[in-house]
Design a protein around this motif. Structure first.
Motif: not given
Ligand code: PLP
Length: 413
Positions: A43-55
């Motif tokens: 995935i080319g998007a930042f996922m947080d340490e809980q593997e959630r798409l981060a905003c």
């Protein structure tokens, strides 16, 4: 041959996206074995340490506070003036070049690339980029009836290959008057490489030499989609100052995006910034690109532009958003450092990573190695000559031990 009613230039067009394919395979494995057992490095998007798409939290807060009248309006075709002004300031920070500048809003960074190809090269021309490149460049060229050619990005010391670059630039410019060159830096996708300031000096010296023939025009299209994850704000922007006082037949265009920098991926908001020593070139830039916007998507997302303008105008909000993004950047760095340290321990060769969302491991048979990695429930993107790992999307915990698994898979294949 299947029955077709498409126009000749459109026949056979089919964009199979390897990234979405690999992501779908990861999602299937997660459903089968459980999310915890699967590493999705596609995935080319930042996922947080809980593997959630981060905003970015400040972005979310400002966006959610918008009334409907800040979401649904049409925007001016060139973009909201406050947005354009803010994007120019944020893009250059302390490194604004001595030049005429103007900006046109685009549908993401992709839109800026689209317009540059369309308006600054002829149908049938060759566009140049490096051999490691973001796949959509080729699709954008093909769709516009241009051809994409490449030069070898790295030399034997894994440095920027100015020799290969110069040879290709001279070869193509000898055959056509306009040359659009896509340079994705800093924090290149897929390698994480950035040109240094001295690389840029060599590149610009070459361009200046090539355009001594005044019938020639060079349009460096600098794709800075990842600049907000490329290091200290001003340090990674210092090269931008070098675009001042260039000959009028060199027109650097910056393709900027809110997708990564403001975590607004699907909001499709970007900007193209033209930089020239010649005022008429910039007046023309504004005019022709706005025209092409009208002819493709008309105007872009009002609320995303308003959001950027509002954040920029409130220095407290801006500082907060930048600090929050800095935390994401630090996490990506931490994950990349884990991979790089372990790669060294197991003698796994990777391409020179400086910063950004991706690391690339060069391999001879990427598809087979990726298949092998599936046995360990690791999903990454096979490229033509390597495998792309999205360090933006893999948690530190899952990153630990991954380099060793890569080394084993490569050996086994
Ligand atoms: N350039 C590169 C190298 C990218 O990876 C991306 C997005 O993935 C973009 C440009 C443009 O993104 P967008 O059109 O979402 O702004």
């Amino acid at each position: 041959m299947t029955y077709s009613v498409a126009a000749c230039h459109a026949k056979g067009k089919c964009a199979t996206d390897k990234i979405f394919g690999a992501n779908a395979a990861a999602a299937k494995a997660a459903a089968q074995y459980g999310k915890n057992k699967v590493i999705n490095a596609t995935i080319g998007a930042f996922m947080d340490e809980q593997e959630r798409l981060a905003c970015i939290p400040t972005v979310e807060k400002v966006f959610k506070n918008f009334s409907i009248n800040h979401i649904i309006p049409y925007a001016p075709i060139a973009g909201l003036p406050d947005y354009l002004a803010a994007m120019i300031e944020l893009t250059f920070a302390d490194h604004k070049p001595e030049a005429y500048l103007d900006a046109v809003a685009t549908a993401g960074g992709t839109g800026a690339i689209h317009h540059t190809i369309w308006n600054y090269s002829e149908i049938g021309d060759t566009i140049l980029t490096s051999d490691w490149y973001w796949g959509p460049y080729k699709i954008l060229c093909q769709d516009a009836l241009r051809t994409l050619d490449t030069y070898t990005l790295f030399d034997e010391q894994q440095k920027f290959n100015i020799g290969a670059f110069s040879a290709k630039v001279r070869e193509i410019i000898a055959k056509q008057n306009n040359l659009v060159i896509i340079i994705n830096t800093p924090a290149h996708n897929p390698t994480g490489f950035s040109l240094s300031d001295s690389d840029w000096d060599q590149v610009l010296d070459l361009f200046k030499d090539c355009v001594k023939d005044t019938t020639k025009h060079i349009i460096p299209l600098i794709d800075i989609a990842y600049i907000d994850y490329a290091g200290e704000k001003n340090a990674c922007r210092s090269f931008l100052k070098k675009f001042g006082n260039l000959p009028a037949n060199i027109l650097p265009i910056l393709a900027c995006s809110m997708s990564k920098g403001f975590t607004m991926y699907g909001q499709r908001t970007g900007v193209m910034i033209g930089i020239s020593s010649n005022k008429e070139v910039i007046t023309e830039f504004q005019s022709i690109n706005q025209f092409t916007s009208r002819a493709t998507w008309s105007n872009i997302n009002y609320s995303a532009m308003k959001l950027l303008a509002d954040i920029y105008q409130d220095k407290r909000l801006l500082a907060q958003a930048e600090q929050e993004r800095g935390e994401y950047y630090a996490l990506i760095r931490k994950r990349a450092d884990i991979f790089m340290r372990e790669a060294q321990e197991v003698n796994l060769h990777m391409l020179p990573y400086i910063a950004g969302f991706f690391i690339t491991v060069p391999v001879e048979n990427p598809e087979a190695v990726c298949e092998k990695l599936h046995e360990d429930h690791i999903f990454a993107v096979p490229l033509a000559k390597g495998i792309r790992i999205a360090v933006c999307a893999v948690t530190s915990e899952k990153m630990t031990g991954m380099a060793g698994k890569f080394a084993k898979a490569i050996q086994a294949v």
